[in-house]
Scaffold this motif. Sequence first.
Motif, PDB file in Angstrom:
ATOM      1  N   LYS A 282      42.972  42.819  37.735  1.00 14.98           N
ATOM      2  CA  LYS A 282      43.423  44.076  37.144  1.00 14.98           C
ATOM      3  C   LYS A 282      44.378  44.795  38.094  1.00 14.98           C
ATOM      4  N   ARG A 283      44.063  44.761  39.378  1.00 12.06           N
ATOM      5  CA  ARG A 283      44.926  45.378  40.386  1.00 12.06           C
ATOM      6  C   ARG A 283      46.262  44.626  40.467  1.00 12.06           C
TER       7      ARG A 283
ATOM      8  N   ILE B  12      43.308  43.987  49.935  1.00 11.33           N
ATOM      9  CA  ILE B  12      43.135  45.385  49.527  1.00 11.33           C
ATOM     10  C   ILE B  12      43.061  46.292  50.752  1.00 11.33           C
TER      11      ILE B  12
ATOM     12  N   LYS C 212      45.754  49.195  51.776  1.00 16.20           N
ATOM     13  CA  LYS C 212      45.367  50.584  51.981  1.00 16.20           C
ATOM     14  C   LYS C 212      45.834  51.095  53.342  1.00 16.20           C
TER      15      LYS C 212
ATOM     16  N   GLN D 234      46.937  53.804  35.545  1.00 16.82           N
ATOM     17  CA  GLN D 234      48.006  52.875  35.884  1.00 16.82           C
ATOM     18  C   GLN D 234      49.373  53.527  35.731  1.00 16.82           C
TER      19      GLN D 234
ATOM     20  N   CYS E 234      40.278  42.378  40.982  1.00 10.40           N
ATOM     21  CA  CYS E 234      41.511  41.996  41.680  1.00 10.40           C
ATOM     22  C   CYS E 234      42.623  41.635  40.702  1.00 10.40           C
TER      23      CYS E 234
ATOM     24  N   TRP F  30      48.963  38.656  45.980  1.00  9.26           N
ATOM     25  CA  TRP F  30      48.000  38.422  44.900  1.00  9.26           C
ATOM     26  C   TRP F  30      48.243  37.068  44.229  1.00  9.26           C
TER      27      TRP F  30
ATOM     28  N   LEU G 117      48.535  45.730  37.600  1.00 12.69           N
ATOM     29  CA  LEU G 117      49.172  47.029  37.857  1.00 12.69           C
ATOM     30  C   LEU G 117      50.354  46.855  38.800  1.00 12.69           C
ATOM     31  N   GLN G 118      50.153  46.075  39.874  1.00 16.54           N
ATOM     32  CA  GLN G 118      51.234  45.885  40.828  1.00 16.54           C
ATOM     33  C   GLN G 118      52.381  45.086  40.210  1.00 16.54           C
TER      34      GLN G 118
END
Length: 734
Positions: free
Chosen positions: A263-264, A26, A30, A317, A261, A45, A267-268
Amino acid sequence: MDILIRSFLWVFHASITASIAALLIILISKLFDKHISIRLQHALWIIVVIKLIIPIEFQSNLSLFNLLHERQNNSSNIENRNTVKNITYAAADFLREGKAQQKHTAKNQISQGAQSKKENAREYIITNAWKIASCIWIGGFFIAVAFLLVVKYKFKGKNSNLEEVKDLEIVKLFNKCKNEAKINKYIPVYTCDNFESPCILGIVKPKIYIPRYIISENNFKQLYHILLHELVHYKRRDLIYNFLAVFAVILHWFNPIIWFCMKRMKLQRECVCDAYVLEIIGEEQAEEYGMTLINFSKLMSINKRPQLVAFFETKNQIRGRIKMIKKFKKGSYKMSVVAVLCCVLASGAVLTTSVSAKGMKLDNAAAVTSSNGLSIKSENNKFLIDAPVKVYDNLKKAEEITGFKIKVPDYLPANYEVWRGFKVVKVSDKDNYLKVYLRDKQEGGLFSFQASKVNLEECLSHGAENVIKMYQSQTSDTTKDSKNGKIQISKEKINLSGINGTSITVKIIDPELPRFADVRKYFVWQNDGMYYGIEYNYGIQVDGEIPKDSVIPQSEVEKIISSLKYIKDIKNVNYSVQTEVSPKVEALSIYDKEDLKRAKEFLGFDFKFPLSINKDITIDSSGVAPSEDSDIKNGKINYQLNTRYNAKAEQVLFTQEKSSKSYDYTKKTVKPINIGDKEVFKQETYKKSKTNEQLKEYIYTWKEDGFYCKLSTAESNGNPDKIAKEFINSKLIN
């Protein structure tokens, strides 16, 4: 039970190490968002997911955790890192060595017959703690599995009468999408009323489900985007990735970082799928594809089935996906050689374990676990300024600093309020107590309330000694003994309102005025293992007589001591501080980093905060207060930061403020000099010392970026220009 504990230890170890890796991913995402493709981020991921669900580990010097392990060895004073290290590596070792290690431990226990009962009890508690944790974990795992099975069963029941789409135009459109995605497998498309969002389900036999209202709109352009998106999910094997992510969440249900994580990652995954679709349809259709997302996001509610790979998600999202679509360029979906190498290196770093972990023992985990109950008092090193008396404007913060749960009165006499904050008084390096002054805002009467984990008599004696020191600091003769009859303490057991306690009288005699004595009377009692006290009578005794107007009636004392409640349960008393706005009263005292953040909010700028200048000049106290040019009557308040430093002879005062009034006046009357890279205005003046001697004082005024500084130091502290230069060159807080 053996297998269960070993399984949980593996999961626990994997959960911690994967969490560390995920947080690093993460951070990297960023920092280098513009330079890392969305496909590479999703690939990273997938590596984390593999770490979470595959128990096999290989030792490698490339391992990220080997690097962390070396750092921890070099920084053994960092307790929290060692805790994580010992627990996770001990868990890994337990898995590798299994029962053999338990037998080895048992042999050691037999051979060490002199081992203390305390050690045996500790090991017993730790062993049982692992057993309980293992049972809780497996219970949560089966509940989660049962929940998903129920969802799947209900899903089949609701959708038993699905209709396969037979419309020739839609079938023709779907075949076109399959050709563009280069998919030959038969994948049926069903329409139904129970779905709010298009999705594709089934790893072995995939099926696409389209809500009936989408079919009925006959918008073939949007339907084309939707069908192609779902086919791309199949093409990319996203159904498998989604299944693995759901399984990882079920396995590590106790870890909120894993939930976040995954959930992230989801989205990706959607963003990568969008990128693939745009790669197929072309960059020129990106706007139309984005409008498909926006239009349907307005028509549907959020689908929360955890096993779905849905075309539409939450508003946040959708916003992230639209942002990616706007930035899309042809060819950006492809993975470069550098990206592939990054994935290989990341796999080696995350999926392997540290070589150094091999020598760890399970008893290390036990030792760490048993000492893991850090109290707030053990964090005293977090203070930037560890003042003997700390004053807070928030009762919960004061409770946190004391390190123990506090009860306070839920009843106060009429018109009484908290006066000048909540004081945390330091008795020793380990112990402190809470002291609150309560004032009658109409009559001016004053009494205090104390709470302590240690016997309050010791605290009251400590407070009396501080008063003696204050007396001595105000006299020219500082050699007098402060212990020769100057503090007299007497005690008497009494009962008030059914509460057994002690009446304690503390008499402080001023060595300069023996006829006069400062007399304070307290009622001290215990409640739930804590000591509480009320200073119900105080005043100056003249030849043995105490003024009667300083007494709080006994009836009020009884009501107060009978009303103790924990802070969260208080209903009848307002413990917010009514701050007195005055240049002589600080709005905020600074002790830790949290206070620094609040100080910045008051001041409106980043300021300098050197903790020391040299071995002789160290910080003593600091606080935010209204500046002298504030118009307090009309509510126009300017704040300044006043920081005092202990020095060889006299304190050094460092002031910073946003107002330029003092600087502008000085600039008109004093010639500038250069110190460092600043234009500085230096003034000489004189002041009286504690012993009434004339001291030469230097005042330096200069301008920083957006604020102004003033420094006062005595000649006897050392070279004043050199001291000023250190302050001028000091860095701003970040």
